[in-house]
Design an enzyme around this catalytic site. Structure first.
Site, short mmCIF file in Angstrom:
data_model
loop_
_atom_site.label_atom_id
_atom_site.label_comp_id
_atom_site.label_asym_id
_atom_site.label_seq_id
_atom_site.Cartn_x
_atom_site.Cartn_y
_atom_site.Cartn_z
N GLY A 163 -7.04 3.27 1.40
CA GLY A 163 -7.51 2.01 0.92
C GLY A 163 -8.25 0.79 1.41
N ASN A 205 2.38 11.76 -2.00
CA ASN A 205 2.28 11.17 -3.24
C ASN A 205 3.16 10.31 -3.62
OD1 ASN A 205 2.42 10.82 -6.44
ND2 ASN A 205 1.03 12.33 -6.47
N ALA A 242 0.35 1.44 0.21
CA ALA A 242 0.00 2.06 -0.92
C ALA A 242 0.55 1.62 -2.04
CB ALA A 242 0.36 3.55 -0.77
N LYS A 284 4.30 -5.73 -8.87
CA LYS A 284 4.45 -5.95 -7.26
C LYS A 284 5.79 -6.85 -7.25
CE LYS A 284 1.91 -5.16 -4.60
NZ LYS A 284 1.57 -3.98 -3.62
N SER A 291 -11.04 -4.87 -5.61
CA SER A 291 -11.43 -6.15 -4.87
C SER A 291 -13.16 -6.00 -4.33
CB SER A 291 -10.63 -6.45 -3.72
OG SER A 291 -9.40 -6.84 -4.04
#
Length: 351
Positions: free
Chosen positions: A13, A63, A84, A160, A202
């Protein structure tokens, strides 16, 4: 601490790849998790993040929703950095598309760390969205502020918040013989150079501007931070004595977005790009926000002052100026092939 083994989840990422790169540059051994080792376009660049590293990066599959893979991934690690988590601005139809990977994935990683027996510190990549104050936008947001999940219209923000709350609750309830130091990194809007041509929210937003797909720029003021500073903050959380047990907002400065874009346009447009500088009237933005959850989210996070006290004084980081961040980002997107090279392109100034 050089030579200690660090697990980085989400290594391919935007943030995770920079964490891996900086860890390698500072002499750590790095094990990164990816979803599919066979997806060479996504993972191949990770083997070349650092020139002449002391230890080559090790990649393993894991995962977020499958707990079994994390036990093996964490084995032998002294530190874990959980970067992640899916990031999208537009709300999905099913909130669990974001919430389950964020919450269950975080708990799967933490459970594996607790059972491992060698992990001393864990750093979880959260978001400043977990520090919103419902119904009021006065004063500077600090780590003492907590969002109320049921009041958050953005599913990403809610995911989040719930994931971070789950992390702190999990560590608090661990028996003493399994406890480890937890820090959460809470970045504002992340910008900065890309290390690959992989797509991401982003990067895609800024790439669309560079490619002229966004003809006008919203007149909004945002808090931003450089991705390189975000990565460095993760590392300071395992090397700084005072970091465990703390939430740490990661923020550079509050800036007027059109002025940032004009800075990049002045740099790149003479090289054959067509970055727009025309601004969107505020009344148009208000109307569009009625029909778009992503635009509504952008309006909600605009003009929020965010504390830098722990970022600067606990971790000891002096943020990269955001104008440099955006110019470096523009050049990087061309260099990694995400944006086409024009005939007039001259390359980064330091080359």
């Amino acid at each position: 601490m050089e030579g200690d083994l660090v697990l980085v989840s989400g290594a391919s990422g935007y943030v995770g790849s920079w964490v891996c790169k900086k860890l390698q540059e500072q002499g750590f051994r790095v094990r990164g998790t990816v979803r599919d080792l066979e997806n060479r376009s996504k993972v191949e660049y990770l083997y070349q993040l650092c020139s002449y590293p002391d230890y080559p990066i090790e990649l393993v599959e894991a995962n977020l929703l499958e707990p079994d893979g994390w036990t093996q991934a964490v084995k032998g690690c002294k530190y874990v950095m959980h970067a992640a988590s899916p990031f999208v601005i537009q709300n999905p139809r099913d909130p669990d598309e974001l919430i389950k990977p964020a919450v269950d994935g975080t708990l799967n990683v933490l459970r594996a760390a607790a059972e491992c027996g060698t992990v001393e510190r864990v750093v979880v990549t959260g978001s400043f969205a977990a520090c919103e104050r419902s119904g009021r936008k006065t004063g500077t947001y600090t780590e003492d502020d907590w969002s109320v999940p049921e009041n958050q219209r953005s599913i990403y923000a809610r995911s989040k918040t719930l994931a971070e709350k789950a992390a702190w609750d999990f560590v608090e309830n661990l028996p003493n013989d399994k406890k480890f130091g937890l820090s959460t990194i809470l970045p504002v809007g992340i910008l900065g150079p890309a290390l690959s041509g992989n797509r991401g929210e982003s990067i895609d937003m800024f790439a669309d501007i560079m490619e002229g797909k966004v003809p006008i720029i919203p007149q909004l003021t945002f808090s931003f931070v450089d991705v390189r500073d975000v990565a460095e903050a993760h590392i300071r959380c395992i090397t700084t004595k005072e970091a465990p047990g703390k939430r740490i907002l990661v923020n550079s400065e509050l800036v007027f977005y059109p002025s940032l874009i004009r800075t990049v346009a002045e740099e790149m447009n003479p090289q054959g790009y067509k970055i727009p500088t025309k601004t969107m009237p505020n009344f148009v933005l208000r109307i569009l926000s009625l029909f778009s959850s992503s635009i509504r989210t952008l309006r909600e996070i605009a003009e929020i002052p965010v504390s830098t006290e722990r970022f600067k004084n606990v971790l000891g980081i002096q943020p990269i100026p955001i104008k440099k961040t955006l110019i470096d980002m523009a050049y990087s997107l061309v260099e990694v092939g995400r944006i086409r090279k024009t005939a007039q392109y001259q390359g980064p100034p330091d080359q």
